[in-house]
Design an enzyme around this catalytic site. Structure first.
Site, PDB file in Angstrom:
ATOM      1  N   LYS A  45       0.978 -16.984 -20.696  1.00 43.85           N
ATOM      2  CA  LYS A  45       0.216 -17.783 -19.650  1.00 43.85           C
ATOM      3  C   LYS A  45       1.168 -17.269 -18.736  1.00 43.85           C
ATOM      4  O   LYS A  45       0.566 -17.568 -17.180  1.00 43.85           O
ATOM      5  CB  LYS A  45      -0.472 -19.305 -20.203  1.00 43.85           C
ATOM      6  CG  LYS A  45      -1.447 -18.588 -20.348  1.00 43.85           C
ATOM      7  CD  LYS A  45      -2.580 -18.507 -20.291  1.00 43.85           C
ATOM      8  CE  LYS A  45      -4.163 -18.539 -21.680  1.00 43.85           C
ATOM      9  NZ  LYS A  45      -5.571 -18.569 -20.035  1.00 43.85           N
ATOM     10  N   ASP A  95      -5.547 -25.921 -22.253  1.00 46.71           N
ATOM     11  CA  ASP A  95      -5.611 -26.458 -23.354  1.00 46.71           C
ATOM     12  C   ASP A  95      -4.326 -26.374 -24.306  1.00 46.71           C
ATOM     13  O   ASP A  95      -3.541 -26.436 -25.153  1.00 46.71           O
ATOM     14  CB  ASP A  95      -6.352 -25.091 -24.962  1.00 46.71           C
ATOM     15  CG  ASP A  95      -8.305 -25.952 -24.064  1.00 46.71           C
ATOM     16  OD1 ASP A  95      -8.604 -27.062 -24.223  1.00 46.71           O
ATOM     17  OD2 ASP A  95      -8.786 -24.377 -23.970  1.00 46.71           O
TER      18      ASP A  95
END
Length: 402
Positions: free
Chosen positions: A70, A116
Site C-alpha cells: 500500500k 482497514d
C-alpha cells in the site's frame, strides 16, 4: 471452503493503454527511503497444489519499510496531492524530503485517510516523512495491532462506530485548505487522488516485467488479484489487459464472501453494495462499495470473480508459510480463491479461472501478518518464526527468486 464464482460476460480482451504523463511512479519511488524491488518467487509446491505448470509470487510483505504494497500508492498519491494543493500545482516530481522542505507552514498542515490498516499506515508514514500532522479513521473492530502500527508512525487514530465505508465518509468531512484527504477509493467529485493511488501501484508490475525479462521467463497466463474497493485490482488489470500487453492473461478477482461488492456488481451489471456486516478476517478487503473510478476498468477486464470464506484464506496462509512466505489474511486471499476452486473439484470452475496444466499463474502477496495473533492461530506458529525459517522452508519447497 465455500466460494461463489461468477464468469464475467462483459470482459474484453484489451482496453486502450493509458498514456504516461510526467515522471513515472517507479522513478519517484526510487527517491523514497528504503526503496528496493520486492522479490518475485517461483513457488513449485504451490503450483503443484493448483495443478498448474508454474506459480510466481510477487512478495510485497516488505515494501518501502512497511509490511504491505500500500505504501506504493499512498506515497505517490500523497506527493501528487501535496504538489497540487500546497505547492501551487507544480508538475516537477519531488522526493519526500524535497516536499518537506517546500511545504509552507507545515505545522498547520494535515493528511487524513480512512483505512482497514495498510493504506492508512502508508499515509501516516508519508506525513511523518514530510513533517505534517495526520489523522487516520478506522472502522470499529479494527485489530489492536493494526491501530498500534499506525500510531507508531505518529498519526492519531480515530475509531469510527461503523464499517470501512462509514470511516470513508467520516474522513471526507475533514477536507479543508490545510487538510488533504488521501483516499484509495473514489466518490462523486473526488477522483484525482485515488487515480494516482492506482498509478502508484504500477511500480510493482514494472518490477515483475523486469524480473521476467531478466530471467528469460514467459509472462503469466493467469493473474489473480485480491480486491476490496478495487483500486489495486484495477491497476493490475490496466497493466495486463491494456492493448500494450502482448498476450493478455486470464484475470481473476478474489473477495471475501461477506464483502463481495465487486462480484455483486458484476452480477448486477452496475455498482452494487455488499451489505454489512463486513467481518471477514481479510480485513483489508472488507469493503461494501466499489471505487467509482476502479469499477469501469474491472467490469471490462476481469474474467472471473470469486468470493471466498475465511477458511479459504486460512488454507492459503498455511500454504504460503510452507513455502517460507509470510502472508496475512488479505495477502493470501488470491491464492485462497484459486485453492477453493481446485479443491471443489469443479472442472468448469477450473477452466473459467484458467487453471490448466500448462498455466503460469501470477499471485501477489500484498501484506505481511498485520494481525500476528490471528496469524499464529491460523498457521500454528508466529510470523516471526516463519520469517526466521524462510530460507530453510523455501529450500525444502523448491522456491527460488527470479
Amino acid at each position: 471452503m465455500r466460494y461463489d464464482l461468477f464468469a464475467n460476460p462483459r470482459a474484453v480482451a484489451s482496453i486502450p493503454a493509458e498514456a504516461e504523463q510526467g515522471s513515472s511512479p517507479i522513478d519517484y519511488h526510487r527517491t523514497v527511503p528504503g526503496y528496493q524491488p520486492t522479490p518475485l518467487l517461483d513457488a513449485p509446491r504451490i503450483a503443484q497444489a493448483l495443478g498448474v505448470a508454474r506459480v510466481l509470487v510477487k512478495d510485497e510483505s516488505t515494501r518501502l519499510g512497511l509490511p504491505s504494497f500500500k505504501m506504493l500508492g499512498a506515497s505517490w498519491a500523497t506527493a501528487f496531492a501535496v504538489r497540487r494543493e500546497w505547492l501551487g500545482g507544480i508538475e516537477e516530481s519531488l522526493s519526500p524530503e524535497q516536499l518537506r522542505q517546500r511545504i509552507p507552514d507545515a505545522g498547520a498542515k494535515r493528511l487524513v485517510a480512512a483505512t482497514d490498516g495498510n493504506h492508512g499506515r502508508g499515509v501516516a508514514r508519508m506525513a511523518k516523512l514530510m513533517g505534517v500532522a495526520c489523522n487516520i479513521f478506522v472502522p470499529a473492530g479494527t485489530a489492536a495491532s493494526r491501530i498500534a502500527d499506525i500510531e507508531v508512525e505518529g498519526a492519531e487514530v480515530i475509531v469510527v462506530d461503523g464499517s470501512y465505508d462509514d470511516a470513508i465518509l467520516r474522513s471526507a468531512e475533514e477536507a479543508d485548505d490545510n487538510t488533504i484527504v488521501v483516499s484509495d477509493t473514489s466518490w462523486e467529485g473526488y477522483s484525482a487522488i485515488p487515480r494516482e493511488v492506482g498509478h502508484g501501484y504500477s511500480t510493482m508490475f514494472r518490477e515483475i516485467d523486469q524480473a521476467l525479462a531478466a530471467n528469460g521467463a514467459t509472462a503469466p497466463s493467469v493473474v489473480a488479484f485480491q480486491a476490496g474497493v478495487g483500486s489495486f485490482a484495477a491497476a493490475g488489470l490496466v497493466h495486463y489487459r491494456s492493448d500494450a500487453a502482448t498476450t493478455p492473461p486470464r484475470t481473476v478477482i478474489v473477495e471475501p464472501l461477506r464483502a463481495n461488492c465487486l462480484l455483486a456488481s458484476a452480477r448486477a451489471g452496475a455498482i452494487t453494495e455488499a451489505p454489512p456486516p463486513h467481518d471477514s478476517t481479510m480485513a483489508g478487503l472488507n469493503c461494501g462499495l466499489p471505487s467509482q473510478l476502479a469499477w469501469p476498468i474491472i467490469d471490462r477486464t476481469a474474467d472471473v470473480f470469486v468470493a471466498i470464506d475465511d477458511d479459504a484464506a486460512d488454507v492459503a496462509m498455511r500454504a504460503y508459510a510452507e513455502s517460507g512466505i509470510v502472508a496475512g489474511e488479505s495477502g493470501a486471499a488470491s491464492l485462497g480463491g484459486l485453492l477453493a476452486i481446485v479443491r471443489s473439484g469443479h472442472a468448469d470452475a477450473r477452466a473459467a479461472a484458467g487453471l490448466l496444466p500448462d498455466a503460469t499463474v501470477l499471485l501477489i502477496n500484498t501484506e505481511w501478518a498485520t494481525d500476528p495473533v490471528n496469524y499464529e492461530a491460523v498457521v500454528g506458529t508466529s510470523p516471526q518464526r516463519v520469517q526466521g525459517e524462510s530460507d530453510t522452508r523455501r529450500q525444502a519447497a523448491g522456491v527460488v527468486q527470479l
